[in-house]
Design a protein around this motif. Structure first.
Motif, PDB file in Angstrom:
ATOM      1  N   ALA A  73      -5.451 -15.272  -7.847  1.00  0.00           N
ATOM      2  CA  ALA A  73      -4.749 -16.497  -8.215  1.00  0.00           C
ATOM      3  C   ALA A  73      -3.330 -16.205  -8.683  1.00  0.00           C
ATOM      4  O   ALA A  73      -2.385 -16.932  -8.350  1.00  0.00           O
ATOM      5  CB  ALA A  73      -5.524 -17.238  -9.307  1.00  0.00           C
ATOM      6  N   THR A  74      -3.162 -15.130  -9.440  1.00  0.00           N
ATOM      7  CA  THR A  74      -1.829 -14.751  -9.916  1.00  0.00           C
ATOM      8  C   THR A  74      -0.907 -14.410  -8.763  1.00  0.00           C
ATOM      9  O   THR A  74       0.231 -14.887  -8.682  1.00  0.00           O
ATOM     10  CB  THR A  74      -1.920 -13.542 -10.872  1.00  0.00           C
ATOM     11  N   PHE A  75      -1.405 -13.589  -7.836  1.00  0.00           N
ATOM     12  CA  PHE A  75      -0.546 -13.111  -6.752  1.00  0.00           C
ATOM     13  C   PHE A  75      -0.502 -14.056  -5.553  1.00  0.00           C
ATOM     14  O   PHE A  75       0.148 -13.761  -4.553  1.00  0.00           O
ATOM     15  CB  PHE A  75      -0.973 -11.704  -6.335  1.00  0.00           C
ATOM     16  N   ASP A  76      -1.146 -15.187  -5.696  1.00  0.00           N
ATOM     17  CA  ASP A  76      -0.980 -16.265  -4.715  1.00  0.00           C
ATOM     18  C   ASP A  76       0.245 -17.112  -5.047  1.00  0.00           C
ATOM     19  O   ASP A  76       0.580 -18.040  -4.313  1.00  0.00           O
ATOM     20  CB  ASP A  76      -2.231 -17.157  -4.685  1.00  0.00           C
ATOM     21  N   ILE A 102       1.948  -1.821  -7.140  1.00  0.00           N
ATOM     22  CA  ILE A 102       2.555  -2.826  -6.270  1.00  0.00           C
ATOM     23  C   ILE A 102       1.691  -3.147  -5.057  1.00  0.00           C
ATOM     24  O   ILE A 102       1.739  -4.270  -4.533  1.00  0.00           O
ATOM     25  CB  ILE A 102       3.964  -2.368  -5.827  1.00  0.00           C
ATOM     26  N   CYS A 103       0.866  -2.209  -4.617  1.00  0.00           N
ATOM     27  CA  CYS A 103       0.063  -2.464  -3.418  1.00  0.00           C
ATOM     28  C   CYS A 103      -0.934  -3.606  -3.623  1.00  0.00           C
ATOM     29  O   CYS A 103      -1.368  -4.234  -2.652  1.00  0.00           O
ATOM     30  CB  CYS A 103      -0.655  -1.201  -2.966  1.00  0.00           C
ATOM     31  N   VAL A 104      -1.290  -3.906  -4.875  1.00  0.00           N
ATOM     32  CA  VAL A 104      -2.245  -4.996  -5.127  1.00  0.00           C
ATOM     33  C   VAL A 104      -1.621  -6.364  -4.827  1.00  0.00           C
ATOM     34  O   VAL A 104      -2.187  -7.139  -4.037  1.00  0.00           O
ATOM     35  CB  VAL A 104      -2.798  -4.931  -6.565  1.00  0.00           C
ATOM     36  N   PRO A 105      -0.458  -6.720  -5.411  1.00  0.00           N
ATOM     37  CA  PRO A 105       0.137  -8.014  -5.034  1.00  0.00           C
ATOM     38  C   PRO A 105       0.514  -8.085  -3.562  1.00  0.00           C
ATOM     39  O   PRO A 105       0.408  -9.156  -2.945  1.00  0.00           O
ATOM     40  CB  PRO A 105       1.382  -8.117  -5.937  1.00  0.00           C
ATOM     41  N   THR A 138      -0.335 -10.469   1.770  1.00  0.00           N
ATOM     42  CA  THR A 138      -0.536 -10.276   3.215  1.00  0.00           C
ATOM     43  C   THR A 138      -1.941 -10.660   3.685  1.00  0.00           C
ATOM     44  O   THR A 138      -2.251 -10.561   4.863  1.00  0.00           O
ATOM     45  CB  THR A 138      -0.273  -8.815   3.596  1.00  0.00           C
ATOM     46  N   GLY A 139      -2.801 -11.073   2.739  1.00  0.00           N
ATOM     47  CA  GLY A 139      -4.144 -11.507   3.104  1.00  0.00           C
ATOM     48  C   GLY A 139      -5.171 -10.394   3.212  1.00  0.00           C
ATOM     49  O   GLY A 139      -6.322 -10.644   3.543  1.00  0.00           O
ATOM     50  N   VAL A 140      -4.767  -9.163   2.907  1.00  0.00           N
ATOM     51  CA  VAL A 140      -5.721  -8.042   2.923  1.00  0.00           C
ATOM     52  C   VAL A 140      -6.765  -8.247   1.844  1.00  0.00           C
ATOM     53  O   VAL A 140      -7.954  -7.969   2.025  1.00  0.00           O
ATOM     54  CB  VAL A 140      -4.993  -6.696   2.723  1.00  0.00           C
ATOM     55  N   VAL A 141      -6.338  -8.766   0.689  1.00  0.00           N
ATOM     56  CA  VAL A 141      -7.244  -9.134  -0.397  1.00  0.00           C
ATOM     57  C   VAL A 141      -7.120 -10.642  -0.588  1.00  0.00           C
ATOM     58  O   VAL A 141      -6.029 -11.179  -0.705  1.00  0.00           O
ATOM     59  CB  VAL A 141      -6.848  -8.414  -1.701  1.00  0.00           C
ATOM     60  N   SER A 142      -8.250 -11.312  -0.594  1.00  0.00           N
ATOM     61  CA  SER A 142      -8.221 -12.775  -0.741  1.00  0.00           C
ATOM     62  C   SER A 142      -9.501 -13.261  -1.407  1.00  0.00           C
ATOM     63  O   SER A 142     -10.447 -12.514  -1.582  1.00  0.00           O
ATOM     64  CB  SER A 142      -8.049 -13.432   0.629  1.00  0.00           C
TER      65      SER A 142
END
Length: 222
Positions: A150-153, A210-213, A218-222
Motif C-alpha cells: 500500500a505504501t509503495f503503490d 530500494i529493490c522493494v519499492p 513494476t508489479g513484481v510484488v503486488s
C-alpha cells in the motif's frame, strides 16, 4: 571518567562510531527481513509475526521487539546529539570563514550533515507509515505485507523512501570508514580495505532496500 569521555571530542566520536555500528548491524538484518517480501505474503507476514514472538516463552509477546526498539532509539539519539555537538565545536573552532572554501574529499563527506537530517525525518515518517499506520491510508492492522504494498503503490511513498535510501547509502559510505578511523583501525592498507568495505556495504544496503519499492512499482510484488 564517563563524564570526561562524553565531554571530549574523542569521546563523542567514539559514541558516534559505536552507535553507528549498532545501527548498521540493524540495517543489515532489517534489509534481509525486507527481502522476504519476494517470497510472498505468507512468508513476509510470518516473519513479522516471528519478530513479535521472539524470545517466548522467556519473554512476553513483543518484549524482544521493544528491547530492540529502545536500543535503536537510544543509538539514534546519542548519534544525533554527538553529531550536532561535534558540528558546533567545529564551527566554534574556526569562527572566521575561510577566504577561499576548501572542497571536501567526496560528495558523501560534504552531505553527511544534511543526510543525517533527511534520515532523521525519514525515521519519523517510516514509523508513522508502517508501525503506527498513521499516514498509510490503506493500512490494515496485522497485515505487514499488504501495508508495504500500500505504501509503495503511492508515488510519494516511493519518492520519500528512495530519496532516504540514497541518503542512507552516502551516509554509510562515509560513516563506516570514519568509524573505523575513530576506533583506531586505520593504516594505509587497512584504509583501502575499509573504504572498499564501506563502498560495498553502502551499495548492497541501498540496492537491497530500494529493490522493494521498485518491485511494487513494476508489479513484481503486488
Amino acid at each position: 571518567m564517563t563524564r570526561t569521555l562524553w565531554g571530549s571530542t574523542v569521546g563523542k566520536k567514539i559514541v558516534m562510531a559505536v552507535t553507528g555500528l549498532i545501527m548498521l548491524s540493524y540495517l543489515v538484518v532489517h534489509m534481509m527481513g525486507n527481502l522476504k517480501i519476494f517470497f510472498g505474503a505468507g512468508e513476509f507476514n510470518g516473519y513479522a509475526h516471528w519478530l513479535r514472538t521472539l524470545g517466548e516463552p522467556f519473554l512476553h509477546y513483543e518484549w524482544a521487539l521493544w528491547i530492540f526498539r529502545v536500543v535503536l532509539v537510544a543509538a539514534v539519539v546519542l548519534h544525533g546529539v554527538s553529531a550536532y555537538q561535534l558540528s558546533r565545536r567545529d564551527i566554534a573552532a574556526r569562527p572566521v570563514s575561510y577566504a577561499r572554501k576548501k572542497r571536501r574529499a567526496s560528495y558523501a563527506t560534504r552531505t553527511m550533515r544534511w543526510g543525517g537530517v533527511i534520515l532523521g525525518l525519514f525515521i519519523v515518517w517510516h514509523l508513522l507509515d508502517l508501525t503506527t499506520l498513521t499516514v498509510n491510508e490503506n493500512a490494515q492492522a496485522g497485515h505487514p505485507y499488504e501495508n508495504v504494498v500500500a505504501t509503495f503503490d503511492t508515488w510519494y511513498g516511493d519518492v520519500i523512501y528512495i530519496v532516504a535510501m540514497l541518503a542512507l547509502g552516502l551516509h554509510i559510505r562515509h560513516g563506516f570508514w570514519s568509524a573505523a578511523q575513530t576506533l583506531g583501525v586505520g593504516n594505509a592498507i587497512r584504509d583501502r580495505i575499509f573504504k572498499t568495505v564501506a563502498n560495498v556495504l553502502a551499495a548492497v544496503l541501498t540496492l537491497g532496500f530500494i529493490c522493494v519499492p521498485v518491485a511494487v512499482m513494476t508489479g513484481v510484488v503486488s
